[in-house]
Design a protein around this motif. Structure first.
Motif, PDB file in Angstrom:
ATOM      1  N   ARG A   1       6.789   9.252  -2.456  1.00 10.16           N
ATOM      2  CA  ARG A   1       5.896   8.143  -2.777  1.00 10.16           C
ATOM      3  C   ARG A   1       6.607   6.859  -2.384  1.00 10.16           C
ATOM      4  N   LYS A   2       5.953   5.746  -2.513  1.00 13.74           N
ATOM      5  CA  LYS A   2       6.526   4.492  -2.055  1.00 13.74           C
ATOM      6  C   LYS A   2       7.843   4.213  -2.775  1.00 13.74           C
ATOM      7  N   GLY A   3       8.920   4.165  -2.007  1.00  7.95           N
ATOM      8  CA  GLY A   3      10.228   3.805  -2.547  1.00  7.95           C
ATOM      9  C   GLY A   3      10.943   4.882  -3.313  1.00  7.95           C
TER      10      GLY A   3
ATOM     11  N   TYR B   1      13.631  15.292 -11.300  1.00 11.70           N
ATOM     12  CA  TYR B   1      14.573  14.221 -10.965  1.00 11.70           C
ATOM     13  C   TYR B   1      13.913  13.354  -9.900  1.00 11.70           C
ATOM     14  N   THR B   2      14.102  12.047  -9.990  1.00 10.40           N
ATOM     15  CA  THR B   2      13.570  11.093  -9.015  1.00 10.40           C
ATOM     16  C   THR B   2      14.707  10.254  -8.455  1.00 10.40           C
ATOM     17  N   PHE B   3      14.740  10.119  -7.134  1.00  9.26           N
ATOM     18  CA  PHE B   3      15.722   9.203  -6.537  1.00  9.26           C
ATOM     19  C   PHE B   3      14.995   8.182  -5.670  1.00  9.26           C
ATOM     20  N   THR B   4      15.547   6.987  -5.635  1.00  7.24           N
ATOM     21  CA  THR B   4      14.935   5.896  -4.877  1.00  7.24           C
ATOM     22  C   THR B   4      15.386   5.945  -3.425  1.00  7.24           C
TER      23      THR B   4
ATOM     24  N   PRO C   1       9.052   2.961   5.797  1.00  5.70           N
ATOM     25  CA  PRO C   1       8.064   4.040   5.768  1.00  5.70           C
ATOM     26  C   PRO C   1       8.096   4.851   7.066  1.00  5.70           C
ATOM     27  N   GLY C   2       7.870   6.162   6.922  1.00  8.93           N
ATOM     28  CA  GLY C   2       7.940   7.051   8.073  1.00  8.93           C
ATOM     29  C   GLY C   2       9.278   7.745   8.214  1.00  8.93           C
ATOM     30  N   THR C   3      10.261   7.348   7.387  1.00  8.81           N
ATOM     31  CA  THR C   3      11.578   7.988   7.446  1.00  8.81           C
ATOM     32  C   THR C   3      11.489   9.405   6.894  1.00  8.81           C
ATOM     33  N   ARG C   4      12.141  10.324   7.579  1.00  4.95           N
ATOM     34  CA  ARG C   4      12.100  11.742   7.224  1.00  4.95           C
ATOM     35  C   ARG C   4      13.359  12.101   6.438  1.00  4.95           C
TER      36      ARG C   4
ATOM     37  N   VAL D   1      10.475  15.762   3.491  1.00  7.01           N
ATOM     38  CA  VAL D   1       9.398  14.837   3.140  1.00  7.01           C
ATOM     39  C   VAL D   1       9.515  13.600   4.013  1.00  7.01           C
ATOM     40  N   VAL D   2       8.382  12.919   4.194  1.00  7.81           N
ATOM     41  CA  VAL D   2       8.332  11.661   4.934  1.00  7.81           C
ATOM     42  C   VAL D   2       7.831  10.600   3.983  1.00  7.81           C
ATOM     43  N   VAL D   3       8.606   9.533   3.815  1.00 10.83           N
ATOM     44  CA  VAL D   3       8.236   8.514   2.826  1.00 10.83           C
ATOM     45  C   VAL D   3       7.263   7.504   3.424  1.00 10.83           C
ATOM     46  N   GLY D   4       6.495   6.869   2.516  1.00  6.51           N
ATOM     47  CA  GLY D   4       5.566   5.844   2.937  1.00  6.51           C
ATOM     48  C   GLY D   4       4.225   6.411   3.335  1.00  6.51           C
TER      49      GLY D   4
END
Length: 307
Positions: free
Chosen positions: A225-227, A270-273, A278-281, A304-307
């Protein structure tokens, strides 16, 4: 003059007495990947002390050298619609060279017309482990506006095998016992356009005789998800609470997750920032600290790909 005690290290090293050559590589295949490239694969050679290097030859001229852990390469910069022959030989630490493999012919593809459209995503892969060191895979065929020329099989984001575009099955060998592997498939056309990744498939090879149960975390899911990236998984069953996990991002250790005296039961979260654009794999995997203080087996890898 060397004494008997010093002879091994002072007079040429551990391979000074090694005069036996490795066996010739078998199972060599050469497949045209595009109009200017050929994919060469082979099976491992045998040696009394161990192979260190493989050399790939085109019409008798060496074009590539790779470490013994690799059994495939791409030869690029070739001429479209041209015939080539390839052989492979093995070297050991003493420099003994095997005979050349059987020569395999291949013809590069014709030049592709302007083509920027990639093939469609392959159908979800299926498969099974065949003992401790190999697996078989199959998947649904992809479509393309020209033609699918090959399928590339990836394990944890590394391409490990390629088959012709007319084939939708593969056998992967040289694996480790008791290890979970994550496979995806991509289709490729003559212009080297690659499809999106297929769905992932996790397969675990059989444990070596006498080995205990797997110590890998299971059921890893990664949601971007975002960030941030959210993770859930189930720690291995060890007979005692699992209080620590190591988190690896793109193959590198980034943090140790410590739950404290009483970790949560069952599935954990667990969540990491993340701060990349965006688009980083990202590729994610975990391993747990066992009651004896050692780190256990790695989980399956998730991308996963963020953003």
């Amino acid at each position: 003059m060397c004494t008997a005690a010093a002879m091994l290290t002072a007079c040429g090293g551990q391979d000074a007495g090694d005069t036996r050559s490795p066996s010739a590589p078998s199972g060599v295949t050469a497949q045209a990947g595009s109009a200017t490239s050929v994919h060469v694969m082979w099976e491992r050679s045998a040696d009394d002390r161990g192979v260190t290097t493989y050399e790939v030859f085109r019409a008798g001229t060496r074009v590539k050298s790779v470490p013994a852990t690799k059994h495939m390469i791409d030869v690029e910069g070739l001429t479209p619609s041209s015939a080539y022959t390839f052989t492979v030989r093995a070297l050991d630490a003493a420099g003994n060279a095997s005979p050349h493999s059987v020569s395999v012919p291949v013809t590069t593809l014709a030049p592709a017309a302007q083509d920027s459209r990639p093939p469609s995503t392959p159908g979800p892969p299926k498969g099974r482990a065949e003992g401790a060191r190999s697996v078989t895979l199959s998947w649904g065929a992809s479509g393309d506006d020209t033609a699918v020329t090959s399928y590339d099989i990836y394990q944890a984001d590394s391409r490990i095998h390629t088959v012709p575009g007319t084939t939708t099955t593969a056998r992967i060998t040289g694996l480790r016992p008791g290890t979970v592997y994550t496979f995806t498939v991509r289709a490729r056309d003559a212009a080297d356009n690659s499809s999106p990744d297929s769905a992932t498939l996790d397969l675990t090879t059989a444990s070596a005789p006498g080995a205990g149960p797997s110590t890998a975390p299971t059921g890893l899911k990664a949601t971007a998800r975002k960030g941030a990236v959210d993770l859930t998984w189930i720690p291995p069953t060890t007979g005692a609470p699992v209080k620590e996990h190591q988190l690896f991002l793109n193959g590198k250790l980034v943090t140790t997750i410590v739950w404290g005296a009483q970790p949560p039961p069952g599935q954990v979260r667990y969540t990491f920032t993340v701060t990349d654009e965006p688009g980083t794999r990202y590729s994610v995997k975990l391993r747990a600290k066992l009651p004896d203080g050692n780190w256990g087996d790695f989980s399956a890898q998730r991308t996963v790909v963020v953003g």
